[in-house]
Design a protein around this motif. Structure first.
Motif, short mmCIF file in Angstrom:
data_model
loop_
_atom_site.label_atom_id
_atom_site.label_comp_id
_atom_site.label_asym_id
_atom_site.label_seq_id
_atom_site.Cartn_x
_atom_site.Cartn_y
_atom_site.Cartn_z
N ASN A 95 44.69 28.55 -7.68
CA ASN A 95 44.24 29.55 -8.61
C ASN A 95 45.42 29.99 -9.40
N PRO A 123 48.03 29.90 -13.18
CA PRO A 123 47.79 29.43 -14.55
C PRO A 123 48.55 28.33 -14.70
N TYR A 171 46.90 23.60 -14.45
CA TYR A 171 46.63 22.49 -15.38
C TYR A 171 47.87 21.74 -16.06
N LYS A 193 46.12 13.64 -21.15
CA LYS A 193 44.67 14.57 -21.06
C LYS A 193 43.73 13.82 -21.15
N TYR A 218 34.84 27.48 -13.58
CA TYR A 218 35.83 26.41 -13.35
C TYR A 218 35.71 25.01 -13.76
N ASN A 252 34.86 24.47 -17.34
CA ASN A 252 35.76 24.60 -18.19
C ASN A 252 37.13 23.97 -18.01
N PHE A 253 37.03 23.10 -16.96
CA PHE A 253 38.25 22.29 -16.55
C PHE A 253 38.92 21.46 -17.86
N ARG A 268 38.47 21.74 -21.02
CA ARG A 268 39.10 22.53 -21.92
C ARG A 268 40.29 23.11 -21.62
N GLU A 269 40.53 23.43 -20.55
CA GLU A 269 41.91 24.21 -20.01
C GLU A 269 42.93 22.80 -20.14
N LYS A 283 44.21 22.37 -23.70
CA LYS A 283 45.07 23.28 -23.94
C LYS A 283 46.57 23.04 -23.82
N VAL A 284 46.78 22.30 -22.89
CA VAL A 284 48.05 22.11 -22.34
C VAL A 284 48.97 21.58 -23.57
N ASP A 295 54.40 23.41 -22.23
CA ASP A 295 53.84 23.86 -20.84
C ASP A 295 54.61 22.83 -19.87
#
Length: 465
Positions: A289, A291, A294, A378, A411, A414-415, A417-418, A421-422, A426
């Motif tokens: 957990n 940030p 991902y 991704k 989680y 939304n996996f 979607r996260e 975002k990468v 990042d």
């Protein structure tokens, strides 16, 4: 059939373009769309959390009972107690159905049962036919209410484990993983390997004490799928008073980093007379957990985790023919994470492969990654995420893992979607933080002659050191 279609879809997706040939390289596929199955959860009168997913296609029930007391709760006691209890308890049955009578009776009714004493918890895995539920559940219940532990079986299990210790260095990969874990997790139960001398001193009373602790631990969960009826389980579990007195070790990134600092001054060469040497770089990651989770997953996929599409396989194996296999993998737990880069190569190319492994995780390469490579990675991760839900048991396990690791609500939903975002920024950021070879332990399993490649910077180890 669904899985075959998905595999076909993934195999012709852009991430495999270079391996499959020029004629498919321009084919484009959108990320796979699917819905995460809905899981029912509740807490019964005994305080047991129940996670269920109904599927009446076949008249079979699958259940996992999780009791949150495992090897990490052993403290100063020999870690071998956990494995010794696991193997002897299952075969000992209950006082009502002792020894082979327990499993033979279950098999007669088409049921199966197994015990696994893991690091975090103890897991009891059950399967039975729906029509035999009223007969099978009382038999299994006797295992918990009046467990048996046979002295003869304990002695036999000690002999089997002693032989396992004798043979555990036969396989190069298994040997390498064990020595890496001993270095990374030194000073913890997780980093302690079995010793024959400890097996000799463990008594039946030690196993009985640990068994009693497990059965009195109040945190329990039931994962149940198939054609089940929860009413049949209403009286299965006893009501236990909440007991939080059991101590447990906690592994953190700072603890692992301290161990890495002790061991990363040179190369740890585990000497074994083999023609194919195993080379590894092992590092520390943050907890699940976090940030950065991902971005780490995406970068790991590009560098070594993406199979034939990764830089490790492409540059070390395909382009140069230096290794039969090469890659990387991550492991995320509630309080820490780890990453390992590896390759297997012939002895004479060991130095070249290690140099290349380090080069492929340097900022120079990570900073040169393109938007196209990012999109491919991704898309591949999002498309393969569906296999987290390929069967109901795995779906329930994913939800329990989310809760165990304190991942946020939603989680799983939304996996994807996260991951989307990468960004390249990042990747560059997490690359500098976690993908640096000077922050890793270098371990090689191979012949002593490899020492000549790195004069003065090699620490020689025997498999049982």
């Amino acid at each position: 059939m669904k899985r075959i279609l998905l595999l076909l879809l993934l195999c012709v997706s852009p991430m495999f373009a270079r391996e499959m040939g020029e004629f498919v390289k321009d084919i484009q596929f959108k990320p796979l769309e699917f819905e995460v199955p809905s899981i029912t959860s509740m807490t019964n009168a005994s305080g047991v959390e129940i996670f269920s997913l109904k599927n009446a296609e076949f008249p079979i029930v699958y259940a996992d009972i999780l009791i949150y007391h495992g090897k990490k709760n052993l403290g100063k006691r020999p870690t071998e107690i956990g494995r010794l209890l696991e193997d002897s308890w299952e075969l000992s049955g209950s006082t009502s159905y002792p020894k082979e009578k327990f499993l033979e009776t279950l098999e007669f009714y088409g049921a199966s049962f197994s015990v696994s004493v893991d690091y975090e918890k103890t897991v009891f895995t059950i399967a039975y036919l729906k029509k035999t539920e009223s007969v099978v559940l009382p038999i299994i219940q006797s295992f918990f209410e009046a467990p048996n532990l046979d002295e003869g079986l304990i002695s036999i299990t000690k002999g089997k484990l002693a032989e396992e210790i004798n043979r555990r260095s036969d396989n190069v990969t298994s040997l390498a993983k064990r020595k890496i874990k001993e270095a990374m997790f030194q000073g913890t139960i997780a980093g302690t390997s079995m010793k024959k001398s400890n097996l000799d001193v463990i008594q039946k009373e030690d196993l009985l004490t640990f068994q009693k602790e497990i059965l009195s631990a109040s945190k329990r969960r039931l994962l149940i799928t198939g054609d089940y009826d929860l009413k049949a389980w209403e009286t299965f579990f006893p009501a236990l008073t909440k007991n939080e007195s059991f101590e447990a070790e906690i592994i953190t990134p700072s603890l692992l980093s301290a161990n890495v600092s002790k061991e990363n001054k040179g190369i740890r060469l585990v000497t074994k007379d083999v023609t194919q040497s195993y080379i590894s770089l092992s590092g520390v990651l943050p907890e699940h957990n976090h940030p950065d989770f991902y971005a780490i997953q995406v970068l790991n996929y590009i560098i070594g985790g993406g199979g034939f599409n990764s830089y490790y396989m492409r540059e070390i194996r395909n382009n140069r023919g230096l290794a039969y296999t090469a890659g990387s993998f991550t492991e995320f737990q509630e309080t820490y994470g780890t990453i390992q880069f590896y390759a297997m190569t012939k002895t004479e190319s060991a130095k070249e492969v290690l140099d290349l492994m380090k080069e492929l995780i340097q900022p120079k390469l990570i900073n040169s990654l393109t938007e196209e490579e990012l999109v491919r990675a991704k898309t591949a991760i999002i498309n393969t995420f569906v296999f987290q839900f390929e069967d109901d048991k795995r779906t329930l396990a994913s939800e329990v893992r989310r809760r165990d690791h304190k991942m946020p609500e939603g989680y799983l939903q939304n996996f994807r979607r996260e991951i989307e975002k990468v960004t390249l920024a990042d990747l560059q950021r997490v690359g500098k933080l976690y993908f640096q070879s000077d922050k890793m332990i270098t371990t090689i399993v191979g012949p002593k002659s490899l020492e000549s490649f790195w004069k003065g910077s090699v620490k020689l180890l025997q498999p049982e050191d």
